[in-house]
Scaffold this motif. Structure first.
Motif, PDB file in Angstrom:
ATOM      1  N   ALA A 191       0.825  -1.211   0.000  1.00 41.05           N
ATOM      2  CA  ALA A 191       0.000   0.000   0.000  1.00 41.05           C
ATOM      3  C   ALA A 191       0.856   1.255   0.000  1.00 41.05           C
ATOM      4  O   ALA A 191       0.615   2.197  -0.777  1.00 41.05           O
ATOM      5  N   ALA A 192       1.874   1.282   0.868  1.00 39.51           N
ATOM      6  CA  ALA A 192       2.730   2.471   0.948  1.00 39.51           C
ATOM      7  C   ALA A 192       3.506   2.665  -0.353  1.00 39.51           C
ATOM      8  O   ALA A 192       3.593   3.782  -0.887  1.00 39.51           O
ATOM      9  N   GLY A 193       4.071   1.592  -0.889  1.00 35.90           N
ATOM     10  CA  GLY A 193       4.838   1.699  -2.131  1.00 35.90           C
ATOM     11  C   GLY A 193       3.986   2.119  -3.311  1.00 35.90           C
ATOM     12  O   GLY A 193       4.418   2.945  -4.147  1.00 35.90           O
TER      13      GLY A 193
ATOM     14  N   GLY B 226       4.525   5.511  -5.393  1.00 39.51           N
ATOM     15  CA  GLY B 226       4.737   5.425  -6.844  1.00 39.51           C
ATOM     16  C   GLY B 226       3.696   6.203  -7.628  1.00 39.51           C
ATOM     17  O   GLY B 226       3.996   6.823  -8.650  1.00 39.51           O
ATOM     18  N   TYR B 227       2.457   6.181  -7.145  1.00 42.19           N
ATOM     19  CA  TYR B 227       1.379   6.851  -7.885  1.00 42.19           C
ATOM     20  C   TYR B 227       1.542   8.369  -7.854  1.00 42.19           C
ATOM     21  O   TYR B 227       1.364   9.053  -8.869  1.00 42.19           O
ATOM     22  N   PHE B 228       1.936   8.917  -6.665  1.00 44.91           N
ATOM     23  CA  PHE B 228       1.999  10.365  -6.532  1.00 44.91           C
ATOM     24  C   PHE B 228       3.361  10.950  -6.930  1.00 44.91           C
ATOM     25  O   PHE B 228       3.438  12.098  -7.371  1.00 44.91           O
ATOM     26  N   PHE B 229       4.444  10.173  -6.777  1.00 43.22           N
ATOM     27  CA  PHE B 229       5.771  10.736  -7.018  1.00 43.22           C
ATOM     28  C   PHE B 229       6.472  10.149  -8.239  1.00 43.22           C
ATOM     29  O   PHE B 229       7.538  10.627  -8.625  1.00 43.22           O
TER      30      PHE B 229
ATOM     31  N   ASP C 218       4.243  -3.383  -5.091  1.00 47.27           N
ATOM     32  CA  ASP C 218       4.337  -4.818  -5.348  1.00 47.27           C
ATOM     33  C   ASP C 218       5.780  -5.237  -5.562  1.00 47.27           C
ATOM     34  O   ASP C 218       6.220  -6.282  -5.077  1.00 47.27           O
ATOM     35  N   MET C 219       6.519  -4.424  -6.292  1.00 49.12           N
ATOM     36  CA  MET C 219       7.929  -4.737  -6.537  1.00 49.12           C
ATOM     37  C   MET C 219       8.729  -4.681  -5.239  1.00 49.12           C
ATOM     38  O   MET C 219       9.580  -5.528  -4.986  1.00 49.12           O
ATOM     39  N   ALA C 220       8.445  -3.663  -4.410  1.00 47.40           N
ATOM     40  CA  ALA C 220       9.170  -3.536  -3.140  1.00 47.40           C
ATOM     41  C   ALA C 220       8.870  -4.718  -2.226  1.00 47.40           C
ATOM     42  O   ALA C 220       9.763  -5.261  -1.564  1.00 47.40           O
TER      43      ALA C 220
END
Length: 577
Positions: free
Chosen positions: A396-398, A402-405, A414-416
């Motif tokens: 969720a955090a990643g 990724g979406y905002f930055f 998912d990758m993290a």
């Protein structure tokens, strides 16, 4: 209004009572002196006939048949090579029409105690004198629980669908274990989703749900009439004996079995089974220890003072138990001891003390004791719930970062998680440990520190608590006594005591005065009935009371747990218990 007896009437009453007692004692001596009744039974071509008596081995050369508590024992019967039963056994392999399984029954004490089992193998040998013998080996009928599985859902077809993943049952130990056994006996013998033994026999389809046709049945109490210790059973295609092993051990429950021979006029005690086939195997579970009963039971004492009664109470989160001694209130004396023709041991008030002295029928004895093991038990190794929460948080955090930055890139989390989780899995809330302060104080400054207990993959679950308790019990201080008794008065195995009954044992010479010799109170673990005509040794019993598990080394303990560990590996996936 009570009537006073005259001195003459009182003397006559005492004499009559003495004479009656003498007749009873002589009857017991006669039963004990009578050699065991050994019978071999054949499977008939028509199952509806039940077992067929093939013959009585009244002149066997030797025999050895152990009665073990909750474990299948291996018995041996040695016959002359020209004995008619030996000749019959040797014809079975090459006789296409013969049913291969052979059942043995060994009755003693007038049939009050019975050993029965299936033929495992036979050996035909010649000794140094040129005499040929056939030695047949049998495994007792408790092995049926080793060859009956507990699938996740007995009511659903095994090969098609099994939900939920794990079979669980919560309730009193005797009821829960009996229900688990009955469900799977019904699944297999009731042909629910199974083909009958002979699919072309129409009667086997129509009579499948009639328990009178079953080869194994079980007698069980109702849920509300079972006072035994509550437990939680869990299984995923595990053998029944492994599923219930820890639960019945913890509750000090004993499994009994008995083949019902209707040709002898015997009847089944299972409700609804009014016309069983001859030789049906009846299972039942009993609390013969009284350890967790409200009235308590004898746990220690001395030869002079007798038993000291205590009540087991739970402490430290239901992991440890403590014995609280209670006064020996004679108003609780069980009425069974005053009933005519009643024999046995009432768990709350054991009465048998096997005294090691020159006047008793104990010919040899052995006593062992060992202190408790490590003071801390560690279980676990992973926590699927914590791992799932951490993985979800990383994703969720990643994904949000990724979406905002990263210009709307929504798979960064998912990758993290794929990279990070292998490093974190099994690190957060993955272990449970329990340290017994009472054990540490009792052992002293020098004591073993800790050990890992298998049996719980996930920490902080019900199975983790059960595994900790198993580890504490397995390493508790225990005593074990072993004695060889001749088949004589005053205590007769099979009549006065059976496996699972609580008895006391004293060893002569432990103290300076025989009156201060301590009593070691344990459950009977094994009674070995044996005879050997070649050595001119009549039938007698070797009795083992207590388990002596505390004397096992860590290597021996690990070996004993190997089968359970292998069964645990089958439970792959999320398990709530």
């Amino acid at each position: 209004m009570t009537t006073m007896l005259s001195d003459a009437e009182f003397d006559e009453l005492c004499e009559q009572t003495w004479d009656t007692g003498q007749l009873i004692r002589e009857a017991h001596r006669a039963m004990a002196r009578t050699p065991p009744l050994v019978r071999l039974w054949a499977n008939p071509a028509d199952p509806a006939q039940g077992l067929l008596l093939r013959g009585i081995a009244a002149d066997s050369s030797s025999g050895k048949f152990p009665f073990k508590k909750n474990r299948a024992g291996t018995g041996t019967l040695k016959l002359r090579g020209d004995h008619f039963l030996a000749r019959w056994l040797m014809t079975i392999p090459n006789n296409p029409a013969a049913k291969k399984n052979v059942v043995i029954s060994v009755d003693h004490m007038g049939g009050r105690i019975r050993w029965s089992g299936l033929l495992k193998h036979w050996r035909f040998t010649k000794d140094k004198d040129g005499i040929r013998f056939l030695e047949a080996t049998f495994v007792d009928d408790l092995q049926f629980l080793s060859y009956l599985l507990a699938p996740p859902n007995p009511a659903l077809p095994l090969g098609l669908f099994q939900f939920p993943r794990v079979f669980t049952l919560l309730g009193p130990t005797i009821w829960a274990a009996s229900m688990t056994i009955w469900l799977n006996l019904w699944r297999f013998q009731g042909n629910w989703w199974n083909l009958p033994d002979d699919p072309f026999d129409f009667s086997q389809w129509t009579e499948a749900h009639n328990m009178n046709t079953w080869q194994v049945i079980i007698k069980a109490p109702t849920f509300f009439n079972d006072p035994s210790l509550p437990t939680l059973l869990a299984a995923r295609m595990d053998p029944i004996d492994k599923v219930i092993e820890d639960a019945i051990d913890d509750a000090q429950v004993v499994i009994r079995y008995r083949r019902i021979f209707t040709v002898d006029g015997e009847v089944s005690g299972v409700p609804g089974v009014n016309n069983p086939r001859n030789g049906v195997l009846e299972l039942s579970l009993h609390d013969r220890s009284g350890y967790y009963e409200d009235t308590g039971t004898g746990t220690t004492g001395t030869v002079l003072d007798g038993f000291k009664r205590s009540i087991a109470q739970f402490a430290s989160g239901f992991i440890e138990t403590v014995d609280v001694f209670v006064s020996d209130d004679q108003t609780l004396t069980p009425p069974e001891y005053y009933l005519k023709k009643w024999f046995g041991v009432v768990p709350s008030h054991p009465w048998i003390v096997l005294r090691d002295s020159e006047w008793s029928n104990i010919e040899a004895s052995d006593l062992s004791w060992g202190p408790a093991g490590p003071v801390q038990i560690v279980v676990g190794g992973q926590n699927e719930f914590a791992d799932s929460a951490i993985e979800l948080a990383i994703q969720a955090a990643g994904n949000m970062i990724g979406y905002f930055f990263l210009g709307g890139f929504s798979s960064a989390g998912d990758m993290a998680a794929t990279v990070i989780m292998p490093l974190l899995r099994g690190t957060v809330l993955a272990w449970n440990n329990f340290k017994s302060g009472a054990r540490a104080i009792n052992l002293g400054w020098v004591h073993l520190m800790e050990m890992y207990q298998s049996g719980a993959n996930n920490a902080w679950t019900i199975s983790a608590v059960m595994a900790i308790r198993t580890g504490m019990l397995a390493t508790a201080d225990e005593s074990a006594s072993k004695m060889r008794m001749s088949a004589g008065a005053p205590y007769y195995p099979g009549l006065h005591m059976l496996t699972g009954d609580r008895v006391a044992h004293s060893i002569e010479g432990m103290t300076d005065s025989i009156t201060t010799d301590p009593l070691f109170v344990n459950q009977i673990e094994e009674m070995n009935l044996a005879w050997d005509a070649e050595q001119d040794a009549p039938h007698d019993y070797e009795i083992t009371a207590g388990t002596g598990k505390a004397l096992m080394t860590q290597a021996e303990r690990s070996s004993r747990l190997m089968s359970k560990a292998m069964a645990t590996l089958q439970n792959i996936g999320v398990s709530l218990v």
